[in-house]
Design an enzyme around this catalytic site. Sequence first.
Site, PDB file in Angstrom:
ATOM      1  N   ASP A 284       0.834  -1.206   0.000  1.00  0.00           N
ATOM      2  CA  ASP A 284       0.000   0.000   0.000  1.00  0.00           C
ATOM      3  C   ASP A 284       0.872   1.261   0.000  1.00  0.00           C
ATOM      4  O   ASP A 284       0.580   2.228   0.677  1.00  0.00           O
ATOM      5  CB  ASP A 284      -0.980  -0.014   1.196  1.00  0.00           C
TER       6      ASP A 284
ATOM      7  N   ASP B 163       7.094  -5.004  14.133  1.00  0.00           N
ATOM      8  CA  ASP B 163       7.703  -3.672  14.086  1.00  0.00           C
ATOM      9  C   ASP B 163       7.911  -3.081  15.486  1.00  0.00           C
ATOM     10  O   ASP B 163       8.946  -2.479  15.766  1.00  0.00           O
ATOM     11  CB  ASP B 163       6.956  -2.703  13.156  1.00  0.00           C
TER      12      ASP B 163
HETATM   13  C1  UD1 Z   1       1.087  -2.057  10.336  1.00  0.00           C
HETATM   14  C2  UD1 Z   1       2.289  -1.354   9.725  1.00  0.00           C
HETATM   15  C3  UD1 Z   1       3.093  -2.332   8.881  1.00  0.00           C
HETATM   16  C4  UD1 Z   1       3.510  -3.551   9.711  1.00  0.00           C
HETATM   17  C5  UD1 Z   1       2.306  -4.142  10.407  1.00  0.00           C
HETATM   18  C6  UD1 Z   1       2.722  -5.266  11.349  1.00  0.00           C
HETATM   19  C7  UD1 Z   1       1.929   1.026   9.322  1.00  0.00           C
HETATM   20  C8  UD1 Z   1       1.384   2.072   8.439  1.00  0.00           C
HETATM   21  N1  UD1 Z   1       1.851  -0.247   8.890  1.00  0.00           N
HETATM   22  O1  UD1 Z   1       0.302  -2.647   9.342  1.00  0.00           O
HETATM   23  O2  UD1 Z   1       4.251  -1.709   8.367  1.00  0.00           O
HETATM   24  O3  UD1 Z   1       4.086  -4.536   8.881  1.00  0.00           O
HETATM   25  O4  UD1 Z   1       1.586  -3.137  11.148  1.00  0.00           O
HETATM   26  O5  UD1 Z   1       2.848  -4.944  12.642  1.00  0.00           O
HETATM   27  O6  UD1 Z   1       2.427   1.311  10.394  1.00  0.00           O
HETATM   28  N2  UD1 Z   1      -0.134  -8.739   5.157  1.00  0.00           N
HETATM   29  C9  UD1 Z   1       0.221 -10.077   5.181  1.00  0.00           C
HETATM   30  N3  UD1 Z   1      -0.661 -10.975   5.694  1.00  0.00           N
HETATM   31  C10 UD1 Z   1      -1.863 -10.596   6.194  1.00  0.00           C
HETATM   32  C11 UD1 Z   1      -2.204  -9.236   6.181  1.00  0.00           C
HETATM   33  C12 UD1 Z   1      -1.314  -8.324   5.664  1.00  0.00           C
HETATM   34  O7  UD1 Z   1       1.293 -10.446   4.759  1.00  0.00           O
HETATM   35  O8  UD1 Z   1      -2.618 -11.454   6.630  1.00  0.00           O
HETATM   36  C13 UD1 Z   1       0.834  -7.786   4.606  1.00  0.00           C
HETATM   37  C14 UD1 Z   1       0.225  -6.713   3.731  1.00  0.00           C
HETATM   38  O9  UD1 Z   1       0.161  -7.141   2.404  1.00  0.00           O
HETATM   39  C15 UD1 Z   1       1.172  -5.546   3.927  1.00  0.00           C
HETATM   40  C16 UD1 Z   1       1.658  -5.728   5.360  1.00  0.00           C
HETATM   41  O10 UD1 Z   1       1.412  -7.075   5.706  1.00  0.00           O
HETATM   42  O11 UD1 Z   1       2.254  -5.642   3.062  1.00  0.00           O
HETATM   43  C17 UD1 Z   1       0.960  -4.777   6.342  1.00  0.00           C
HETATM   44  O12 UD1 Z   1      -0.419  -4.985   6.278  1.00  0.00           O
HETATM   45  P1  UD1 Z   1      -1.512  -3.834   6.322  1.00  0.00           P
HETATM   46  O13 UD1 Z   1      -2.837  -4.479   6.177  1.00  0.00           O
HETATM   47  O14 UD1 Z   1      -1.159  -2.739   5.412  1.00  0.00           O
HETATM   48  O15 UD1 Z   1      -1.418  -3.396   7.830  1.00  0.00           O
HETATM   49  P2  UD1 Z   1      -0.955  -2.043   8.553  1.00  0.00           P
HETATM   50  O16 UD1 Z   1      -2.031  -1.682   9.468  1.00  0.00           O
HETATM   51  O17 UD1 Z   1      -0.491  -1.040   7.584  1.00  0.00           O
HETATM   52 MN    MN Z   2      -0.521  -0.750   5.595  1.00  0.00          MN
END
Ligand code: UD1
Ligand code: MN
Length: 425
Positions: A177, A254
């Site tokens: 994203d 993180d």
């Molecule tokens: C937030 C953080 C992100 C971090 C995550 C984990 C921000 C803006 N974002 O996620 O950097 O990695 O917390 O603590 O601070 N994903 C998977 N499997 C899943 C769901 C999501 O691999 O089941 C991947 C997504 O494709 C994306 C990443 O994990 O690349 C983060 O997911 P997202 O849904 O964007 O969560 P954030 O709330 O942004």
């Molecule tokens: Mn995100």
Amino acid sequence: MKYKKGTLFLWILILIILIIYYHYRIDNVKIKTLNTTIINIKNEIQIQIKIQNQIRHELFMLEDKNKVSIVLPILIFACNRNTITRTLDQLLKFRPSKTQFPIYVSLGCLESDIEKSLHFYQDEITILIHTPLSYDYNSKISFSLWGYYKISRHYNWSLTQMFGVKKFEAVIIVEDDFDISPDFFEYFHATYSLLQMDPTIWCISCWNDNGLANLTINDPALLHRSDFFPGLGWLLSEKIWHELRSKWPDAFWDDWMRRPDVRLGRVCIRPEISRVYTFGVDGVSRGQYFEEHLSKIMLNIRFVHFKQMTNSLMGLLKKNYDPKFLNDVYNESETITLASLLRKHPLELGREPLNQRLKDNRLIKPSYKIIYHNQLHFEKLTKTLGLMSDYRGGVSRTSYLGIVSFVHRGHKLHLIPMMQSILYE
Ligand code: UD1
Ligand code: MN
């Protein structure tokens, strides 16, 4: 007798004059020799400094030559959002070399048909497929937090692929994203050597947690050291992965990276203006901070030739950065209270138009510092001034040596803890 006495007196006088004269001459000669010695020493110091700078420059250029052959892969984490193509299109648009920056997309959610939409990119990318664990309704983990467990497991698996199986030396980590800055690749390529040169640096991030237009100066070349791990577009080396892999957490990876026992006092490099923009309002965190903060963080649009900026990059090494930073904070800034700061420079009402912002790329004198007494005081300051106010692992966002530095109405402003004990408790 009278005559003899007179002659004797005259001789004594001549002798005294001679002694004084010679003494004075010797002194003069001594002073002259001393002066030439001082000049010689000064010249020698200048020559030595020049030689030292030359060596430093040569070393850096040598590192740079090595870097050309270094492959820095991009690893994009994806799940079920179609926005992956928005991120990919931009990465492909700005990528200077396919061989030097191979792109890997790691799919971590089976239920999606994202894989199909990636067919179009098959000549440009490599797809990794991770099989996620399905949710166990008997487990103690609440379903609303399950996403964080999936992400952490996905990260662990993909990074093991990149380092353990594919043997890359470093990996640039991106999520699905993100919008991308034109100099994204140049930024990581140029700063990678800092990671190799300075053991106190453990990551390069391209994110500024307080990177809003009204909190930054419009100087995209400006970089900082930060105790806070920003994540969001960051470079991880094999050396650090080797250290982290065996203790990688089950969830919240993180925040785990921000723990003092994991960070071990090391810092990340972060830019003044972010090189990614996160548009993911619908994410695992369900848009926490999105509206009021994340969505306002600026994405850099100008290309900075970081690889040609040897001197500024060297300025980020601890031994060069700390003395200047501490001098700026403690000697070059005026102490002020929040009330008098706001009287002198009231808060901006709303966001100024970008074209207005593009002009102010220089800081206005004087710089200020506000000393805060405790966490509550810090929260009040940051909330009033529009910064992120949370602490993770005892560290506030963007802080370095406990100090949060940003821009307020064109003036540099540092928030300094009154006692070191407030730091990193
Ligand atoms: C937030 C953080 C992100 C971090 C995550 C984990 C921000 C803006 N974002 O996620 O950097 O990695 O917390 O603590 O601070 N994903 C998977 N499997 C899943 C769901 C999501 O691999 O089941 C991947 C997504 O494709 C994306 C990443 O994990 O690349 C983060 O997911 P997202 O849904 O964007 O969560 P954030 O709330 O942004
Ligand atoms: Mn995100």
